[in-house]
Design a protein around this motif. Structure first.
Motif, short mmCIF file in Angstrom:
data_model
loop_
_atom_site.label_atom_id
_atom_site.label_comp_id
_atom_site.label_asym_id
_atom_site.label_seq_id
_atom_site.Cartn_x
_atom_site.Cartn_y
_atom_site.Cartn_z
N LYS A 173 26.20 62.21 57.11
CA LYS A 173 27.23 61.18 57.02
C LYS A 173 26.74 60.04 56.14
CE LYS A 173 30.97 59.01 58.66
NZ LYS A 173 32.13 59.05 57.84
N ALA A 174 25.45 59.68 56.24
CA ALA A 174 24.88 58.60 55.44
C ALA A 174 24.91 58.94 53.95
CB ALA A 174 23.45 58.31 55.89
N LEU B 18 35.03 55.53 45.75
CA LEU B 18 35.49 54.65 44.67
C LEU B 18 36.83 55.13 44.15
CD1 LEU B 18 32.18 54.32 42.60
CD2 LEU B 18 33.07 52.72 44.29
N SER B 19 37.66 54.21 43.71
CA SER B 19 38.94 54.59 43.13
C SER B 19 38.69 55.29 41.80
CB SER B 19 39.83 53.36 42.91
OG SER B 19 39.28 52.55 41.90
N THR B 20 39.65 56.06 41.33
CA THR B 20 39.46 56.80 40.08
C THR B 20 39.22 55.86 38.90
OG1 THR B 20 41.84 56.96 39.79
CG2 THR B 20 40.73 58.85 40.79
N HIS C 265 22.51 55.86 43.64
CA HIS C 265 22.96 54.48 43.84
C HIS C 265 23.87 54.45 45.07
CE1 HIS C 265 21.56 53.24 39.79
NE2 HIS C 265 21.83 54.52 39.51
N ARG C 266 23.62 53.48 45.97
CA ARG C 266 24.39 53.40 47.21
C ARG C 266 24.88 51.99 47.47
NH1 ARG C 266 20.04 56.74 48.36
NH2 ARG C 266 20.56 58.74 49.26
N ASN C 267 25.92 51.90 48.28
CA ASN C 267 26.31 50.63 48.88
C ASN C 267 26.52 50.91 50.36
OD1 ASN C 267 28.89 51.69 49.25
ND2 ASN C 267 29.82 50.50 47.60
N ALA C 268 27.08 49.97 51.09
CA ALA C 268 27.26 50.15 52.53
C ALA C 268 28.18 51.32 52.87
CB ALA C 268 27.81 48.86 53.13
N ALA D 180 26.96 56.28 42.87
CA ALA D 180 26.66 56.95 41.60
C ALA D 180 25.36 57.73 41.73
CB ALA D 180 26.55 55.94 40.47
N VAL D 181 25.19 58.70 40.82
CA VAL D 181 23.98 59.51 40.79
C VAL D 181 23.53 59.63 39.34
CG1 VAL D 181 22.98 61.77 41.35
CG2 VAL D 181 24.76 60.82 42.81
#
Length: 104
Positions: free
Chosen positions: A8-9, A15-17, A56-59, A64-65
């Motif tokens: 899940k993490a 993100l929107s398109t 790349h992560r946020n909460a 992104a990768v």
């Protein structure tokens, strides 16, 4: 071996398109291509082929990768043209003419 998204993490941030993008940079010295993408279509495809170099992560999850691949694996293709039979004949005639001119 590709890194799989299994927990899940590790879910995508959703993100929107309009926010999703893919950027390819090529280093001429090392001849390596770095692919940064926040487009989930490409993340899913690239995960099957290459190892993730940076995530790349946020909460909310993955935003992104980044991947790194040899430059020779990056290809730019022309869009195929739908030509009429007459247009094909004209192009063939033009090519024959140019070949004859180059022989002289």
């Amino acid at each position: 071996m590709p890194t799989k998204t299994t927990t899940k993490a590790e879910s995508f941030a959703g993100l929107s398109t309009i926010e999703q993008e893919t950027v390819i940079t090529i280093d001429r010295e090392t001849r390596r291509a770095r692919i940064y993408t926040s487009d989930t279509r490409f993340i899913n495809k690239l995960d099957k082929l290459y190892e993730r170099k940076k995530v790349h992560r946020n909460a909310d999850g993955i935003t992104a990768v980044e991947y790194e691949v040899p430059e020779k694996l990056v290809s730019f293709r022309r869009r195929l043209m739908n030509l009429t039979d007459e247009e094909k004949r004209q192009r063939v005639a033009h090519l024959h003419k140019k070949r004859e001119e180059n022989k002289a």
